[in-house]
Design an enzyme around this catalytic site. Structure first.
Site: not given
Ligand code: BDR
Ligand code: CA
Length: 302
Positions: A234
């Site tokens: 992400h």
């Molecule tokens: C987001 O939540 C966290 O687990 C990751 O670092 C990312 O920023 C994805 O939903």
């Protein structure tokens, strides 16, 4: 080449670490500060992990500790995704004493001072719960005119990961997300509707491993550990949206956050009405050049 002045607000977090590695690699940013927030793991670990990766990369920036818990809700963590140490069990692979020194000032003060003391506008990459940024905009609204854009990893349009409706960062602190989306500051949103497409291949992982450096060993181990639970990479998307905007497609939309308790809490929803749509408050990323993303990710460990 003139570099983009940048602050990274994060909750490292495996993909947060990848985002920081990427931000250094693309060589288009003057990274002024890295601020931590509680999210994937607790604030002690996200702060330590921010110190570790900025130290390992030898970044010339301030590192500051941020909010310990969301504005209103009790805290929530995701150690099952990012490992108990938040970095996929790689702590032991970091060189001893590589940790960058921690600022004696809070993230809130460092954010305010970095913005107010800058002659040019500063961009912010926000890849954790938006607690620090929400506080900043509420307490020091004068910073708004010093912000070029906030590039956010968070939210989702018609999708979710923490729940069917909501993305993790916005679910953790929906009130903070709502403050940011109502702030009037230019926003870019790399939400789950985009990042669910952003994956690495087995070959990419082998390429990273074969680089054979300390950084690539850490990267390989943490990505393998993380992707057993979540294949989507992400957070680097919010960095690349600033350094490589041509890699993305987007829509200008009006996005709001549901802060109400219940099944849809943390949900971000866009106004698609044809007749009376609200004025867009955000560039919502919708697609990415995946091959370019994969190449940049591998190259950033070289
Ligand atoms: C987001 O939540 C966290 O687990 C990751 O670092 C990312 O920023 C994805 O939903
Ligand atoms: Ca994150």
């Amino acid at each position: 080449m003139k570099k983009i002045p940048l602050i990274i607000d994060c909750d490292p977090g495996v993909d947060d670490v990848l985002a920081i590695v990427m931000a250094k690699h693309v060589d288009k940013f003057d990274i002024k500060a890295v601020t931590s927030v509680s999210g994937n793991v607790g604030i002690n670990l996200t702060t330590r992990n921010a110190q570790l990766i900025t130290g390992l990369l030898d970044l010339d920036c301030v590192v500051a500790r941020g909010a310990e818990e969301p504005l209103v809700k009790p805290k929530r963590e995701a150690g099952h995704v990012h490992g108990a140490d938040g970095i996929g069990g790689t702590f032991e692979l970091f060189p001893k004493n590589c940790k960058k020194e921690l600022s004696k000032f809070s993230a809130l003060n460092v954010l305010r001072d970095t913005l107010m003391n800058s002659e040019e506008r500063v961009s912010i990459v926000a890849i954790g719960p938006l607690t620090n940024i929400g506080l900043l905009l509420k307490i020091y609204p004068e910073v708004k005119e010093k912000i070029e854009v906030i590039s956010i990893m968070g939210g989702a349009i018609n999708n979710g990961n923490a729940t069917p409706c909501s993305e993790y960062n916005f679910l953790v602190d929906p009130e903070a997300a709502s403050i940011v989306f109502k702030s009037g500051v230019p926003l870019i949103m790399a939400g789950i509707n985009l990042t669910v497409k952003v994956t690495l291949t087995k070959e990419n992982l082998e390429e990273i491993q074969n680089i054979g450096s300390n950084l690539s060993e850490i990267g390989h181990k943490m990505i393998v550990d993380y992707t057993t639970d979540d294949p989507a990479i992400h957070d680097p998307c919010a960095v690349l949206a600033l350094s490589h905007p041509d890699m993305f497609k987007w829509e200008d939309l009006h996005v709001q956050i549901d802060t109400r308790e219940g099944f849809t809490q943390g949900m971000s929803y866009a106004d698609y009405r044809l007749r009376i749509p609200k004025k867009p408050n955000c560039k919502v990323l919708t697609d990415i050049d995946l091959e370019k993303f994969r190449k940049l990710t591998v190259d950033s460990f070289k």
